[in-house]
Design a protein around this motif. Sequence first.
Motif, mmCIF file in Angstrom:
data_model
loop_
_atom_site.group_PDB
_atom_site.id
_atom_site.type_symbol
_atom_site.label_atom_id
_atom_site.label_comp_id
_atom_site.label_asym_id
_atom_site.label_seq_id
_atom_site.Cartn_x
_atom_site.Cartn_y
_atom_site.Cartn_z
ATOM 1 N N GLY A 14 -31.262 -18.121 -44.426
ATOM 2 C CA GLY A 14 -31.558 -19.350 -45.151
ATOM 3 C C GLY A 14 -31.938 -20.453 -44.193
ATOM 4 N N PHE A 15 -31.591 -21.690 -44.564
ATOM 5 C CA PHE A 15 -31.981 -22.847 -43.765
ATOM 6 C C PHE A 15 -31.488 -22.743 -42.323
ATOM 7 N N ILE A 16 -30.156 -22.597 -42.152
ATOM 8 C CA ILE A 16 -29.626 -22.719 -40.786
ATOM 9 C C ILE A 16 -30.014 -21.525 -39.919
ATOM 10 N N ILE A 40 -31.893 -8.224 -40.148
ATOM 11 C CA ILE A 40 -31.591 -9.399 -40.978
ATOM 12 C C ILE A 40 -31.160 -8.889 -42.351
ATOM 13 N N VAL A 41 -30.155 -9.543 -42.920
ATOM 14 C CA VAL A 41 -29.726 -9.205 -44.282
ATOM 15 C C VAL A 41 -29.885 -10.442 -45.145
ATOM 16 N N ASP A 42 -30.493 -10.286 -46.296
ATOM 17 C CA ASP A 42 -30.469 -11.375 -47.277
ATOM 18 C C ASP A 42 -30.536 -10.770 -48.674
ATOM 19 N N THR A 43 -29.692 -11.270 -49.560
ATOM 20 C CA THR A 43 -29.656 -10.730 -50.920
ATOM 21 C C THR A 43 -30.845 -11.209 -51.756
ATOM 22 N N LYS A 89 -15.171 -12.148 -46.657
ATOM 23 C CA LYS A 89 -15.433 -10.738 -47.002
ATOM 24 C C LYS A 89 -16.351 -10.091 -45.971
ATOM 25 N N LEU A 90 -17.427 -10.806 -45.629
ATOM 26 C CA LEU A 90 -18.400 -10.263 -44.680
ATOM 27 C C LEU A 90 -17.793 -10.129 -43.276
ATOM 28 N N ALA A 91 -16.959 -11.093 -42.891
ATOM 29 C CA ALA A 91 -16.358 -11.041 -41.554
ATOM 30 C C ALA A 91 -15.334 -9.908 -41.466
ATOM 31 N N LYS A 105 -19.817 -22.542 -40.152
ATOM 32 C CA LYS A 105 -18.742 -23.363 -40.699
ATOM 33 C C LYS A 105 -19.001 -23.571 -42.179
ATOM 34 N N PRO A 106 -17.998 -23.896 -42.990
ATOM 35 C CA PRO A 106 -16.596 -23.716 -42.689
ATOM 36 C C PRO A 106 -16.294 -22.221 -42.565
ATOM 37 N N LEU A 107 -15.379 -21.887 -41.628
ATOM 38 C CA LEU A 107 -15.133 -20.464 -41.363
ATOM 39 C C LEU A 107 -14.878 -19.694 -42.654
ATOM 40 N N PRO A 130 -16.370 -19.468 -34.703
ATOM 41 C CA PRO A 130 -16.952 -20.342 -35.725
ATOM 42 C C PRO A 130 -18.032 -21.234 -35.124
ATOM 43 N N CYS A 131 -19.057 -21.555 -35.893
ATOM 44 C CA CYS A 131 -20.132 -22.434 -35.401
ATOM 45 C C CYS A 131 -19.668 -23.882 -35.484
ATOM 46 N N HIS A 132 -18.959 -24.343 -34.479
ATOM 47 C CA HIS A 132 -18.519 -25.740 -34.397
ATOM 48 C C HIS A 132 -19.473 -26.451 -33.435
ATOM 49 N N ALA A 168 -26.472 -31.975 -48.695
ATOM 50 C CA ALA A 168 -27.392 -31.110 -47.958
ATOM 51 C C ALA A 168 -27.860 -30.015 -48.907
ATOM 52 N N LYS A 169 -29.109 -29.592 -48.730
ATOM 53 C CA LYS A 169 -29.687 -28.587 -49.649
ATOM 54 C C LYS A 169 -29.895 -27.259 -48.925
ATOM 55 N N GLY A 170 -29.746 -26.188 -49.673
ATOM 56 C CA GLY A 170 -30.095 -24.867 -49.144
ATOM 57 C C GLY A 170 -31.561 -24.584 -49.433
ATOM 58 N N TRP A 178 -26.106 -25.124 -53.895
ATOM 59 C CA TRP A 178 -24.841 -24.386 -53.869
ATOM 60 C C TRP A 178 -23.687 -25.237 -53.342
ATOM 61 N N ARG A 179 -23.954 -26.242 -52.506
ATOM 62 C CA ARG A 179 -22.851 -27.078 -51.967
ATOM 63 C C ARG A 179 -22.161 -27.888 -53.071
ATOM 64 N N ARG A 180 -22.815 -28.064 -54.213
ATOM 65 C CA ARG A 180 -22.212 -28.787 -55.331
ATOM 66 C C ARG A 180 -21.606 -27.828 -56.361
HETATM 67 N N1 LIG Z 1 -23.422 -25.805 -38.302
HETATM 68 C C1 LIG Z 1 -24.258 -26.596 -38.956
HETATM 69 O O1 LIG Z 1 -24.633 -27.670 -38.490
HETATM 70 C C2 LIG Z 1 -24.776 -26.117 -40.291
HETATM 71 C C3 LIG Z 1 -25.917 -26.682 -40.883
HETATM 72 C C4 LIG Z 1 -26.363 -26.164 -42.105
HETATM 73 C C5 LIG Z 1 -25.657 -25.123 -42.720
HETATM 74 N N2 LIG Z 1 -24.539 -24.626 -42.128
HETATM 75 C C6 LIG Z 1 -23.752 -23.541 -42.752
HETATM 76 O O2 LIG Z 1 -24.560 -22.362 -42.790
HETATM 77 C C7 LIG Z 1 -24.259 -21.600 -43.958
HETATM 78 C C8 LIG Z 1 -25.558 -21.413 -44.752
HETATM 79 O O3 LIG Z 1 -26.073 -22.675 -45.102
HETATM 80 P P1 LIG Z 1 -27.642 -22.874 -45.347
HETATM 81 O O4 LIG Z 1 -27.861 -24.328 -45.454
HETATM 82 O O5 LIG Z 1 -28.422 -22.102 -44.359
HETATM 83 O O6 LIG Z 1 -27.772 -22.218 -46.808
HETATM 84 P P2 LIG Z 1 -29.095 -21.639 -47.509
HETATM 85 O O7 LIG Z 1 -28.852 -21.677 -48.960
HETATM 86 O O8 LIG Z 1 -30.307 -22.322 -46.967
HETATM 87 O O9 LIG Z 1 -29.145 -20.124 -47.016
HETATM 88 C C9 LIG Z 1 -28.222 -19.159 -47.437
HETATM 89 C C10 LIG Z 1 -28.945 -17.801 -47.419
HETATM 90 O O10 LIG Z 1 -27.955 -16.785 -47.585
HETATM 91 C C11 LIG Z 1 -28.456 -15.833 -48.545
HETATM 92 N N3 LIG Z 1 -27.261 -15.192 -49.123
HETATM 93 C C12 LIG Z 1 -26.417 -15.699 -50.047
HETATM 94 N N4 LIG Z 1 -25.374 -14.854 -50.227
HETATM 95 C C13 LIG Z 1 -25.593 -13.797 -49.402
HETATM 96 C C14 LIG Z 1 -24.861 -12.600 -49.120
HETATM 97 N N5 LIG Z 1 -23.688 -12.320 -49.705
HETATM 98 N N6 LIG Z 1 -25.395 -11.728 -48.210
HETATM 99 C C15 LIG Z 1 -26.588 -11.991 -47.606
HETATM 100 N N7 LIG Z 1 -27.313 -13.093 -47.850
HETATM 101 C C16 LIG Z 1 -26.805 -13.994 -48.713
HETATM 102 C C17 LIG Z 1 -29.306 -16.640 -49.499
HETATM 103 O O11 LIG Z 1 -30.250 -15.831 -50.153
HETATM 104 C C18 LIG Z 1 -29.959 -17.649 -48.552
HETATM 105 O O12 LIG Z 1 -31.187 -17.161 -48.024
HETATM 106 C C19 LIG Z 1 -23.173 -22.390 -44.692
HETATM 107 O O13 LIG Z 1 -21.905 -21.914 -44.330
HETATM 108 C C20 LIG Z 1 -23.363 -23.819 -44.189
HETATM 109 O O14 LIG Z 1 -22.176 -24.603 -44.227
HETATM 110 C C21 LIG Z 1 -24.106 -25.094 -40.929
#
Ligand SMILES: NC(=O)c1ccc[n+]([C@@H]2O[C@H](COP(=O)([O-])OP(=O)(O)OC[C@H]3O[C@@H](n4cnc5c(N)ncnc54)[C@H](O)[C@@H]3O)[C@@H](O)[C@H]2O)c1
Length: 278
Positions: A14-16, A40-43, A89-91, A105-107, A130-132, A168-170, A178-180
């Motif tokens: 996803g985003f991060i 890479i895994v993504d659902t 679950k994944l960890a 994060k959050p772990l 954890p990504c801190h 913040a948006k995914g 999803w954050r809401r």
């Molecule tokens: N450390 C930072 O500064 C920072 C910044 C942004 C996000 N984050 C964290 O990163 C994580 C993801 O956030 P994001 O903004 O990238 O979200 P996002 O919605 O942009 O991406 C999530 C991705 O995970 C996929 N997904 C969902 N459930 C799944 C599963 N069970 N198995 C495989 N893929 C799955 C979705 O399809 C999506 O592509 C969150 O824990 C968020 O808190 C951390």
Amino acid sequence: MSKSPLQGAVIGYGFISSKGHIPAYLERAKSRGDVQIIAIVDTCEARREIAKKALPEARIYATADALYAAEKQNLDFVDISTPPCDHAKLAHQALDLGLHVLCEKPLTATLEEAKSLLEHANRVGRVLFPCHNYKHAPVVKKIREVINSGKIGKVRSLALSTYRNTHAKGVTEWNTHWRRQFQYSGGGIAMDHGSHSFYLTFDWLGAYPTAVTAKMTNLEPEKYDTEDNFSCVLTFPNGLANAQLTWTAGVRKVGYTIQGDQGAITVEDDNIEVAIMK
Ligand SMILES: NC(=O)c1ccc[n+]([C@@H]2O[C@H](COP(=O)([O-])OP(=O)(O)OC[C@H]3O[C@@H](n4cnc5c(N)ncnc54)[C@H](O)[C@@H]3O)[C@@H](O)[C@H]2O)c1
């Protein structure tokens, strides 16, 4: 035994992971050659398509189960970058297979899950990291340097404010808000941005809190079920921390003040000021 380079899979593209983790792995592979993302895994199908184009050499899977069925022997670690609801679950699944885990994060979404993961990682002797990442931001490294220098004396009181004009948006292809939604996030801004604020307070005061007093609001209860404003005081054995977090501000801003018994550090976004008592 670890391979060289270390071979990993990113779970959640996803985003991060697409904007932060993957570019950093590619850079590291180029500069040091000691890490390679092989899968890479993504659902979400649309995200898998985007991943395929971005990383043509990586194998792409729809689930962690499919990843392990095909790649278990090839992996040293996984990087979990999904929303918090699935982190534990994944960890656990990865630790069960003897893999090291880097987790966003959050772990986890609950304290019980975090305790159980830590116990699991210790039992199997694998890294759970954890990504801190805020600890590595230039301004936060500078704060650490000033604290270490002893210039401001013993840290006694902290104030941290995080102002955002929206949550913040995914990525749009999956579930942008999803954050809401509690079922995915386990909480709102306290869980999301709060995790950064809290590990910083633990680091700066060099302790863990013994008590927490907090208030929160959700100004859009008809749309969402997580908080958008959160304010708390954490009591530590050696001081206090005050954290205020909002997704409904008119500005986007971060501020920290770190009061020591000989001086203070004030941070506004990337600007830092140090005042020493004469
Ligand atoms: N450390 C930072 O500064 C920072 C910044 C942004 C996000 N984050 C964290 O990163 C994580 C993801 O956030 P994001 O903004 O990238 O979200 P996002 O919605 O942009 O991406 C999530 C991705 O995970 C996929 N997904 C969902 N459930 C799944 C599963 N069970 N198995 C495989 N893929 C799955 C979705 O399809 C999506 O592509 C969150 O824990 C968020 O808190 C951390």
